[in-house]
Design a protein around this motif. Sequence first.
Motif, PDB file in Angstrom:
ATOM      1  N   MET A 194     -55.342 -28.036  59.605  1.00 19.89           N
ATOM      2  CA  MET A 194     -56.181 -27.207  60.035  1.00 19.89           C
ATOM      3  C   MET A 194     -56.680 -27.201  61.241  1.00 19.89           C
ATOM      4  N   ALA A 195     -56.939 -28.642  61.928  1.00 19.48           N
ATOM      5  CA  ALA A 195     -57.135 -28.729  63.190  1.00 19.48           C
ATOM      6  C   ALA A 195     -55.903 -28.483  64.007  1.00 19.48           C
ATOM      7  N   LEU A 196     -54.771 -28.646  63.496  1.00 17.27           N
ATOM      8  CA  LEU A 196     -53.666 -28.390  64.375  1.00 17.27           C
ATOM      9  C   LEU A 196     -53.539 -26.785  64.548  1.00 17.27           C
ATOM     10  N   VAL A 197     -53.878 -26.119  63.413  1.00 19.07           N
ATOM     11  CA  VAL A 197     -53.728 -24.856  63.415  1.00 19.07           C
ATOM     12  C   VAL A 197     -54.650 -24.120  64.482  1.00 19.07           C
ATOM     13  N   ASN A 198     -55.913 -24.699  64.388  1.00 19.56           N
ATOM     14  CA  ASN A 198     -56.838 -24.216  65.372  1.00 19.56           C
ATOM     15  C   ASN A 198     -56.631 -24.571  66.713  1.00 19.56           C
ATOM     16  N   GLU A 199     -55.973 -25.699  67.107  1.00 19.41           N
ATOM     17  CA  GLU A 199     -55.736 -25.795  68.510  1.00 19.41           C
ATOM     18  C   GLU A 199     -54.725 -24.919  68.749  1.00 19.41           C
ATOM     19  N   LEU A 200     -53.693 -24.711  67.887  1.00 19.99           N
ATOM     20  CA  LEU A 200     -52.521 -23.914  68.401  1.00 19.99           C
ATOM     21  C   LEU A 200     -53.030 -22.309  68.708  1.00 19.99           C
ATOM     22  N   LYS A 219     -47.924 -29.758  76.689  1.00 25.95           N
ATOM     23  CA  LYS A 219     -47.278 -29.310  75.572  1.00 25.95           C
ATOM     24  C   LYS A 219     -47.753 -30.056  74.365  1.00 25.95           C
ATOM     25  N   VAL A 220     -48.079 -31.446  74.423  1.00 27.21           N
ATOM     26  CA  VAL A 220     -48.199 -32.375  73.262  1.00 27.21           C
ATOM     27  C   VAL A 220     -49.733 -31.943  72.861  1.00 27.21           C
ATOM     28  N   LEU A 221     -49.815 -31.707  71.780  1.00 28.55           N
ATOM     29  CA  LEU A 221     -50.996 -31.298  71.065  1.00 28.55           C
ATOM     30  C   LEU A 221     -51.906 -32.738  70.936  1.00 28.55           C
ATOM     31  N   ASN A 222     -53.091 -32.338  70.891  1.00 28.84           N
ATOM     32  CA  ASN A 222     -54.111 -33.606  70.785  1.00 28.84           C
ATOM     33  C   ASN A 222     -54.297 -33.953  69.301  1.00 28.84           C
ATOM     34  N   THR A 223     -54.032 -32.808  68.336  1.00 28.55           N
ATOM     35  CA  THR A 223     -53.971 -33.117  66.905  1.00 28.55           C
ATOM     36  C   THR A 223     -52.923 -33.896  66.621  1.00 28.55           C
ATOM     37  N   LYS A 224     -52.932 -34.990  65.877  1.00 25.03           N
ATOM     38  CA  LYS A 224     -51.978 -35.696  65.242  1.00 25.03           C
ATOM     39  C   LYS A 224     -51.939 -35.814  63.648  1.00 25.03           C
ATOM     40  N   ILE A 253     -41.868 -28.902  68.270  1.00 28.71           N
ATOM     41  CA  ILE A 253     -41.000 -30.168  67.698  1.00 28.71           C
ATOM     42  C   ILE A 253     -42.181 -31.021  67.333  1.00 28.71           C
ATOM     43  N   PRO A 254     -41.828 -31.205  65.959  1.00 28.13           N
ATOM     44  CA  PRO A 254     -42.852 -32.211  65.198  1.00 28.13           C
ATOM     45  C   PRO A 254     -41.789 -33.690  65.437  1.00 28.13           C
ATOM     46  N   LEU A 255     -42.625 -34.726  65.671  1.00 25.09           N
ATOM     47  CA  LEU A 255     -42.113 -35.915  66.057  1.00 25.09           C
ATOM     48  C   LEU A 255     -42.778 -36.892  65.137  1.00 25.09           C
ATOM     49  N   THR A 256     -42.203 -37.933  64.692  1.00 24.91           N
ATOM     50  CA  THR A 256     -42.963 -39.313  64.555  1.00 24.91           C
ATOM     51  C   THR A 256     -42.744 -40.082  65.461  1.00 24.91           C
ATOM     52  N   ALA A 257     -43.942 -40.919  65.595  1.00 29.96           N
ATOM     53  CA  ALA A 257     -44.074 -41.839  66.790  1.00 29.96           C
ATOM     54  C   ALA A 257     -43.466 -43.124  66.600  1.00 29.96           C
ATOM     55  N   GLU A 258     -42.205 -42.959  66.484  1.00 32.39           N
ATOM     56  CA  GLU A 258     -41.210 -44.207  66.371  1.00 32.39           C
ATOM     57  C   GLU A 258     -40.192 -43.902  67.549  1.00 32.39           C
ATOM     58  N   ALA A 259     -39.535 -45.354  67.891  1.00 29.41           N
ATOM     59  CA  ALA A 259     -38.409 -45.253  69.039  1.00 29.41           C
ATOM     60  C   ALA A 259     -37.245 -44.195  68.727  1.00 29.41           C
ATOM     61  N   LEU A 260     -36.517 -44.353  67.559  1.00 28.05           N
ATOM     62  CA  LEU A 260     -35.292 -43.549  67.502  1.00 28.05           C
ATOM     63  C   LEU A 260     -35.524 -42.027  67.334  1.00 28.05           C
ATOM     64  N   PRO A 261     -36.528 -41.353  66.893  1.00 28.45           N
ATOM     65  CA  PRO A 261     -36.611 -39.982  66.934  1.00 28.45           C
ATOM     66  C   PRO A 261     -36.750 -39.375  68.366  1.00 28.45           C
ATOM     67  N   GLU A 299     -39.593 -20.989  75.203  1.00 31.30           N
ATOM     68  CA  GLU A 299     -40.127 -22.070  75.818  1.00 31.30           C
ATOM     69  C   GLU A 299     -40.407 -23.118  74.642  1.00 31.30           C
ATOM     70  N   ILE A 300     -40.461 -24.337  75.140  1.00 29.81           N
ATOM     71  CA  ILE A 300     -41.203 -25.353  74.178  1.00 29.81           C
ATOM     72  C   ILE A 300     -42.535 -25.252  74.285  1.00 29.81           C
ATOM     73  N   GLY A 301     -43.246 -24.784  73.015  1.00 30.04           N
ATOM     74  CA  GLY A 301     -44.671 -24.208  72.916  1.00 30.04           C
ATOM     75  C   GLY A 301     -45.577 -25.353  72.469  1.00 30.04           C
ATOM     76  N   ALA A 302     -44.882 -26.495  71.889  1.00 32.08           N
ATOM     77  CA  ALA A 302     -45.923 -27.319  71.299  1.00 32.08           C
ATOM     78  C   ALA A 302     -45.082 -28.753  70.843  1.00 32.08           C
ATOM     79  N   VAL A 303     -45.702 -29.815  70.913  1.00 36.44           N
ATOM     80  CA  VAL A 303     -44.892 -31.108  70.709  1.00 36.44           C
ATOM     81  C   VAL A 303     -46.235 -31.964  69.990  1.00 36.44           C
ATOM     82  N   PHE A 304     -45.770 -32.126  68.549  1.00 40.10           N
ATOM     83  CA  PHE A 304     -46.907 -32.984  67.846  1.00 40.10           C
ATOM     84  C   PHE A 304     -46.472 -34.037  66.935  1.00 40.10           C
ATOM     85  N   PHE A 305     -47.336 -35.050  66.713  1.00 29.76           N
ATOM     86  CA  PHE A 305     -47.069 -36.126  65.994  1.00 29.76           C
ATOM     87  C   PHE A 305     -47.279 -35.983  64.398  1.00 29.76           C
ATOM     88  N   THR A 306     -46.396 -36.434  63.553  1.00 35.37           N
ATOM     89  CA  THR A 306     -46.655 -36.459  62.141  1.00 35.37           C
ATOM     90  C   THR A 306     -46.561 -37.987  61.609  1.00 35.37           C
TER      91      THR A 306
END
Length: 252
Positions: free
Chosen positions: A239-245, A203-208, A143-151, A174-181
């Motif tokens: 690339m940091a996100l890919v390596n974290e995954l 499940k929330v990735l460290n990489t943003k 699940i990609p998310l923007t760090a805003e209230a509405l999403p 399963e929900i494998g990852a949630v990350f912020f764009t």
Amino acid sequence: MNAKVITIANHKGGVGKTTSTASIGAGLAILGKHVLLIDLDAQQNLSFTQTKNEDPETSVYDSLVKDMPLPIVNVRENLDLVPASLELARAEIDMATKIAREGILKSLLEEHLDKYDYVLIDCPPSLGIVTTNALVASDELFIPLTAEALPLKGLTMLDDVVNEVRKRVNPKLEIGAVFFTRFNNRKLNKEVVTMVANRYGDKVLNTKIRENISLAEMPLSGQSIFEYDPKSNGATDYMALVNELIAKNRNR
């Protein structure tokens, strides 16, 4: 080799689903993984970024509705694509009368899973039968998310759909990852990150993925972010996100 199938979805538009599918796929391919991208969105943005061809001869629509084999095309080393077409806009109607319609994509994919390490599915911004097909075929939802209230508000509905698919059709989902764009360090961003972390835990990735003009420009170039601007924050972050995954997958 037996592919891990991952749906990248959020019924809120503008959260970077397509950019993330393209960039994660390209990053995995650069690292030597064999990747298949599937474009299930009638807007064809993923297909266009890969091929610049807005009118493929056959598309995933023909497979879902007309029982044709998946039209797999090679777009880069280690990277293949099943393109979308505008016809997907009517797929919900055309699939309505088909028997076992939720499992069509899963059935089509089965003969190809041993050729890939990863299958990444880009979904439309809706939770209809096309997105359900992706979830039924998948091991994980990202699940990609923007760090805003509405999403954030729409996550309950997405969670409900995942639980329904898991209960009735695909118990392994399963929900494998949630990350912020499109991330920045504004106060609201930090507050939303805290709320999402409370909901999804590790499940929330460290990489943003930071806000980056190169990611906005990239689709028109027909290149991946790693080709278009390899020194950009976008390339560094994806690339940091890919390596974290990969590390997360290895540790399971």
